[in-house]
Design a protein around this motif. Structure first.
Motif, PDB file in Angstrom:
ATOM      1  N   ASP A  20       0.731  -1.139   0.115  1.00 41.29           N
ATOM      2  CA  ASP A  20       0.133   0.116  -0.032  1.00 41.29           C
ATOM      3  C   ASP A  20       0.817   1.589   0.171  1.00 41.29           C
ATOM      4  O   ASP A  20       0.369   2.217  -0.587  1.00 41.29           O
ATOM      5  CB  ASP A  20      -0.975   0.018   0.909  1.00 41.29           C
ATOM      6  CG  ASP A  20      -1.941  -1.152   1.192  1.00 41.29           C
ATOM      7  OD1 ASP A  20      -3.024  -1.069   0.731  1.00 41.29           O
ATOM      8  OD2 ASP A  20      -1.343  -2.215   1.598  1.00 41.29           O
TER       9      ASP A  20
ATOM     10  N   ASN B 270      -5.643  -0.139  -5.991  1.00 43.86           N
ATOM     11  CA  ASN B 270      -6.673   0.555  -5.022  1.00 43.86           C
ATOM     12  C   ASN B 270      -6.805   1.975  -5.425  1.00 43.86           C
ATOM     13  O   ASN B 270      -8.008   2.638  -5.119  1.00 43.86           O
ATOM     14  CB  ASN B 270      -5.932   0.577  -3.573  1.00 43.86           C
ATOM     15  CG  ASN B 270      -6.086  -0.690  -2.786  1.00 43.86           C
ATOM     16  OD1 ASN B 270      -6.073  -1.765  -3.594  1.00 43.86           O
ATOM     17  ND2 ASN B 270      -5.856  -0.513  -1.532  1.00 43.86           N
TER      18      ASN B 270
ATOM     19  N   HIS C 196      -7.515  -0.665   3.586  1.00 49.01           N
ATOM     20  CA  HIS C 196      -8.078  -0.322   2.431  1.00 49.01           C
ATOM     21  C   HIS C 196      -8.501   1.307   2.391  1.00 49.01           C
ATOM     22  O   HIS C 196      -8.980   1.974   1.398  1.00 49.01           O
ATOM     23  CB  HIS C 196      -9.156  -1.097   1.652  1.00 49.01           C
ATOM     24  CG  HIS C 196      -8.592  -2.442   1.496  1.00 49.01           C
ATOM     25  ND1 HIS C 196      -9.426  -3.643   1.708  1.00 49.01           N
ATOM     26  CD2 HIS C 196      -7.447  -3.160   0.646  1.00 49.01           C
ATOM     27  CE1 HIS C 196      -8.495  -4.753   1.279  1.00 49.01           C
ATOM     28  NE2 HIS C 196      -7.500  -4.149   0.712  1.00 49.01           N
TER      29      HIS C 196
END
Length: 444
Positions: free
Chosen positions: A150, A196, A377
Motif C-alpha cells: 500500500d 486501490n 483499504h
C-alpha cells in the motif's frame, strides 16, 4: 482566442482565503516534520524480526523477483514487490531489509502530499496542519513500517498529485507540460503498485477538460480539443493532455511488469500481457474465505473495525501493532468533510475537489464486489479526510480563531504518542496490555 483568456484564469484559483497568495512557503516546516517522521519510522522497524500480517504473502513474491524463478502472488501488480526486493538486495533478507523501502516511500509520500497541499491551496497554515495530521495519522505511519504494497501506491499517488498541483498553477514561467508528464508517470506507477487508487486516475484528466471548457468562452469552445492557450495548463491542448494523463499512465503501468518477462518458469509474453490483467482481476475476486479482521467501508469511516497486524510474545516481550486511524483525526475529519462539501457547492473548487476525491477513493470499496476487505483499504481516502480537516482548521486560524488548530493538532499528536507503543511494536508490560488501547469492543 481572446487575448485576456489566460489572464482571466487566475493561477491561484483554488485557495483557502484571499490571503493565501501572499503567504510564505512553509518548506522548512515541512522538511522538519518529514525528517522527524522518517526518524520515528525507522525506530524499531526491524521489530518484530519475523513476518507480520500480509508480509507472509509479499516477501516470497519479492524473493521470486530477485531470483526470477516463477510467479508468486500473481493477483497484484509487481512494482511494490519490486521495492521490497530492492530493500532485501541492499540490506539482506531480514526485517530491516524488508521494511526499509516503505519507510523511505512513506517519507517521500508524506513530503509530496504536503507539497501538493501547498500548491493547491497556497495556505501556509493548512499545509503545516496537513503535514502534522497526516504524519500523526496512525494509518500512514504503520504502512510505512510494514512490507506490504500500500505505501508504494500511496507514495506514487502523492507524487502524482504534487505534480498535478504544480501543472495546474497555470504560470507561464513554469513548465506545465513537464509537470503533466510527471503526473502521468506517477499515476502509472501508483497503479503498478496496487489497484486501490484506480478510480483517482481519471481525476486529473477530467478536471483538465472541465477547466479548459470553463476557460474558453463562446465561439472559442469550437477549439475545445485543440486550443493550447488557455487554462488550466497554458500551452497544452486537451488532446495533448489526454496523451500525458491517459495514455502515458497506461504505458507506465504495463512497463512495471517487465521483470515477469524474465521468469524461468511461465514467463510473461507481450501477447499475454493484456489477458493477464483479466486473470489478476479473477484472482482478486476469488478471495472469499472469511477473515477475523475483515470489515466494510462504513466501519472504516467511523474507525470501528481495525486490524491487529501483530499481537504476541516476540523478540523478548509482548508486542502489538494495531492498524487503526488516529481516533481524533478520523472522527473530526467527518464534519470537516461536510463543511468542505457545503463550501464546495457554493463554489470553492479546492474543497469540492477534496470531497470528490474522498468519495472516489471510498466508493471503489463501497461498490467493489470483493468480499474480503480490510481497514487499511481506507488509507487513500483517509488522506483526503485529513486534508479536509486541515483546510477547516486553517480557515479558523486565518480568521483569528487559533485555538481549534492548536487543540486539533495537540490532540492528534497526544494520541499518536499515547498509542505509539502499539504502533511501533514496543514492549508491553503484560500479556493483556491490548485492553489499554482497545477502547471499543470491536477494536479487539
Amino acid at each position: 482566442m481572446r487575448r485576456g483568456t489566460v489572464i482571466a484564469y487566475l493561477p491561484n484559483n483554488m485557495t483557502v482565503s484571499p490571503k493565501s497568495a501572499q503567504q510564505r512557503d512553509p518548506l522548512p516546516w515541512l522538511l522538519a516534520i518529514t525528517v522527524a517522521f522518517f526518524a520515528l519510522a525507522l525506530h524499531r522497524i526491524a521489530i518484530p524480526s519475523k513476518t507480520m500480517f500480509d508480509e507472509i504473502h509479499y516477501l516470497p513474491a519479492a524473493r521470486r523477483l530477485i531470483d526470477l524463478t516463477r510467479r508468486y502472488n500473481p493477483e497484484h501488480p509487481l512494482l511494490a514487490k519490486e521495492m521490497i526486493s530492492l530493500g532485501i538486495r541492499a540490506f539482506g533478507d531480514n526485517a530491516f531489509g524488508w521494511r526499509f523501502p516503505n519507510a523511505v516511500l512513506g517519507t517521500i509520500g508524506l513530503f509530496a502530499a504536503t507539497r501538493a497541499m501547498w500548491w493547491a491551496s497556497r495556505s501556509r497554515s493548512a499545509t503545516i496542519l496537513f503535514a502534522i495530521l497526516l504524519a500523526t495519522n496512525f494509518i500512514w505511519f504503520i504502512l510505512s513500517r510494514i512490507a506490504m504494497l500500500d505505501m508504494t501506491m500511496l507514495a506514487m499517488m502523492a507524487l502524482a498529485f504534487w505534480q498535478w498541483a504544480l501543472a495546474f498553477r497555470n504560470d507561464q514561467r513554469t513548465n506545465g507540460r513537464l509537470h503533466l508528464i510527471l503526473c502521468g508517470v506517477f499515476l502509472g506507477l501508483s497503479l503498478g503498485a496496487k489497484w486501490n487508487g484506480a478510480p483517482l486516475l481519471v481525476a486529473p484528466g477530467l478536471l483538465f477538460a472541465w477547466e479548459r471548457w470553463q476557460a474558453l468562452k463562446g465561439s472559442e469552445r469550437r477549439y475545445f480539443l485543440t486550443a493550447p492557450k488557455a487554462g488550466p495548463v497554458f500551452g497544452v491542448s486537451l488532446l495533448e493532455a489526454g496523451l500525458w494523463l491517459g495514455l502515458l499512465p497506461a504505458v507506465v503501468y504495463l512497463a512495471t511488469f517487465a521483470p515477469a518477462f524474465f521468469y524461468k518458469v511461465q514467463p510473461l509474453t507481450l501477447g499475454g500481457l493484456i489477458p493477464w490483467q483479466g486473470y489478476m482481476l479473477q484472482l482478486q475476486d476469488s478471495v472469499v474465505k472469511p477473515h477475523t479482521y475483515m470489515s466494510r467501508w462504513w466501519q472504516w469511516v467511523f474507525n470501528i473495525r481495525p486490524i491487529w497486524f501483530l499481537y504476541e510474545n516476540v523478540d523478548g516481550a509482548q508486542r502489538g501493532v494495531l492498524m487503526l486511524g488516529n481516533p481524533f483525526t478520523m472522527l473530526a475529519g467527518l464534519p470537516a468533510l461536510a463543511f468542505c462539501a457545503w463550501d464546495g457547492m457554493r463554489g470553492d473548487r479546492l474543497r469540492r475537489g477534496i470531497v470528490l476525491l474522498y468519495i472516489l477513493a471510498l466508493v471503489f470499496w463501497a461498490l467493489n464486489g470483493k468480499p474480503v476487505q480490510f481497514y487499511y483499504h481506507y488509507a487513500l481516502a483517509s488522506v483526503f479526510l485529513v486534508a479536509a480537516l486541515s483546510i477547516v482548521l486553517a480557515e479558523w486560524w486565518e480568521a483569528g480563531r487559533r485555538w481549534p488548530a492548536y487543540l486539533g493538532a495537540g490532540l492528534a499528536f497526544a494520541l499518536f504518542i499515547g498509542f505509539y507503543p502499539i504502533l511501533s511494536a514496543g514492549a508491553l508490560p503484560r500479556a493483556n496490555s491490548y485492553v489499554d488501547y482497545a477502547w471499543l469492543k470491536s477494536w479487539r
